[in-house]
Design an enzyme around this catalytic site. Structure first.
Site, PDB file in Angstrom:
ATOM      1  N   GLY A  10       0.814  -1.205   0.000  1.00  0.00           N
ATOM      2  CA  GLY A  10       0.000   0.000   0.000  1.00  0.00           C
ATOM      3  C   GLY A  10       0.852   1.260   0.000  1.00  0.00           C
ATOM      4  CD  GLN A  11      -1.573   5.949  -2.179  1.00  0.00           C
ATOM      5  OE1 GLN A  11      -1.056   6.959  -2.646  1.00  0.00           O
ATOM      6  NE2 GLN A  11      -2.863   5.901  -1.858  1.00  0.00           N
ATOM      7  CG  LEU A  37      -5.458  -6.429   8.764  1.00  0.00           C
ATOM      8  CD1 LEU A  37      -4.025  -6.699   8.323  1.00  0.00           C
ATOM      9  CD2 LEU A  37      -5.743  -4.938   8.743  1.00  0.00           C
ATOM     10  CB  THR A 101     -10.072   7.385   7.189  1.00  0.00           C
ATOM     11  OG1 THR A 101     -10.631   8.182   6.138  1.00  0.00           O
ATOM     12  CG2 THR A 101     -11.212   6.661   7.877  1.00  0.00           C
ATOM     13  CG  ASP A 102     -10.848  12.155   5.496  1.00  0.00           C
ATOM     14  OD1 ASP A 102     -10.197  11.124   5.241  1.00  0.00           O
ATOM     15  OD2 ASP A 102     -11.442  12.799   4.604  1.00  0.00           O
ATOM     16  CE1 TYR A 125     -11.592   2.915   4.330  1.00  0.00           C
ATOM     17  CE2 TYR A 125     -12.327   5.199   4.346  1.00  0.00           C
ATOM     18  CZ  TYR A 125     -11.312   4.276   4.457  1.00  0.00           C
ATOM     19  OH  TYR A 125     -10.024   4.690   4.702  1.00  0.00           O
ATOM     20  CE  LYS A 129      -9.245   3.074   8.507  1.00  0.00           C
ATOM     21  NZ  LYS A 129      -8.003   2.228   8.536  1.00  0.00           N
ATOM     22  CD1 TRP A 150      -9.318  13.660   1.156  1.00  0.00           C
ATOM     23  CD2 TRP A 150      -8.812  15.397  -0.157  1.00  0.00           C
ATOM     24  NE1 TRP A 150     -10.462  14.393   0.975  1.00  0.00           N
ATOM     25  CE2 TRP A 150     -10.199  15.463   0.171  1.00  0.00           C
ATOM     26  CE3 TRP A 150      -8.264  16.393  -0.960  1.00  0.00           C
ATOM     27  CZ2 TRP A 150     -11.029  16.475  -0.292  1.00  0.00           C
ATOM     28  CZ3 TRP A 150      -9.104  17.402  -1.417  1.00  0.00           C
ATOM     29  CH2 TRP A 150     -10.468  17.440  -1.093  1.00  0.00           C
TER      30      TRP A 150
END
Length: 291
Positions: A10-11, A37, A101-102, A125, A129, A150
């Site tokens: 992943g990033q 996971l 996450t936001d 989602y 989270k 983002w």
């Protein structure tokens, strides 16, 4: 410092690996084959078998729209597994750093979101989270939940790469202009995580939920304009701002994803990064600059 990282391709995981090499951190990265996971018990077993100073979770179910079709899987990966990993960390007395996450917020327009603001995710989602955050906090006293937003980098799927792919050769791009947030480079997130991990290894860690995202806040349309302006393209598309209603998606997106990042600077001395500097580096890595 020895670290165990859930995630490999992943990033954020890829930037954690790159930064670990530069910082001399001994880090083991678990891909899906090593610890999926979707199988929380296998993840807990990986923690129990490791001899490390810190555990980081940079893996997640991140397909926001697909999560609407598979909410149980999203919840198992983003909610159940982090809690089980956190419990295993607590049993070993090892701190656990978890990326969130936001999307845990409902996006009500107004001021930037603070860590103690009421949550209200709009989709599967975000709910998954949020469940992960709550499970981590409940299971492991030595925790850090890092909410970000983002995310972009030179690899993986993200808004920057999408704009470069679909924008080249087009005279116009229609991009949503009524959703505002904070673009954040995966490399900056990795740097923040390693800084936090180092503080924990020195006995100076502070538990809690923290916000970390880039500045300044922009709309998706503003972000697209910045991307195209920094390319080396002879002809760049004009960006036309449209409304969320003009670009319907299966999962609702928050209109206001702007995060207040003052708490992490107070606790860890980590300042909010300028995403434009990181964007220049990402475009250079992708070979899309005029230099």
């Amino acid at each position: 410092m020895r670290a165990l990282v859930f995630g490999s391709t992943g990033q954020v995981a890829r930037e954690l690996r790159r930064a670990a090499g530069e910082l001399g951190i001994e880090a083991s990265f678990l891909d899906r084959a090593a610890a999926d996971l979707a199988d929380p018990d296998a993840c807990a077993a990986a923690v129990r078998a490791a001899s490390v100073d810190v555990v980081l979770n940079a893996a997640a179910h991140t397909a926001v729209d697909r999560a609407e079709d598979e909410p149980e899987l999203a919840l198992r990966i983003n909610g159940t597994a982090p809690g089980v990993i956190a419990a295993a960390c607590a049993d070993k007395g090892v701190p656990f750093l978890h990326v969130s996450t936001d999307y845990v917020f409902d996006g009500t327009p107004g001021r930037p979101w603070r860590e103690d603001d009421p949550t209200g995710p709009l989709g599967a989602y975000g709910r998954s989270k949020l469940a992960g955050e709550q499970a981590v906090v409940a299971a492991c006293p030595d925790h850090v939940v890092l909410r970000t937003a983002w995310v972009f980098s030179a690899h993986g799927g993200n808004f920057v790469k999408t704009m470069l792919k679909v924008g080249k050769g087009r005279p116009e791009m229609r991009v949503v202009g009524d959703q505002h947030g904070c673009p954040t480079a995966a490399a900056d997130i990795a740097g923040a995580l390693w800084t936090i991990a180092a503080d924990w290894s020195r006995g100076r860690g502070r538990a809690g939920i923290f916000h970390y995202a880039g500045a300044p806040a922009v709309s998706w349309a503003d972000f697209a304009e910045a991307i195209f302006a920094r390319t080396g393209w002879a002809e760049r598309p004009a960006v036309t701002a449209i409304t969320t209603a003009d670009w319907p998606t299966k999962a609702a997106r928050p209109a206001n994803s702007v995060l207040d990042c003052s708490a992490i600077e107070a606790a860890y001395g980590i300042a909010q990064p300028d995403w434009r500097l990181a964007l220049d580096e990402v475009l250079e890595e992708l070979g899309e600059t005029s230099a």
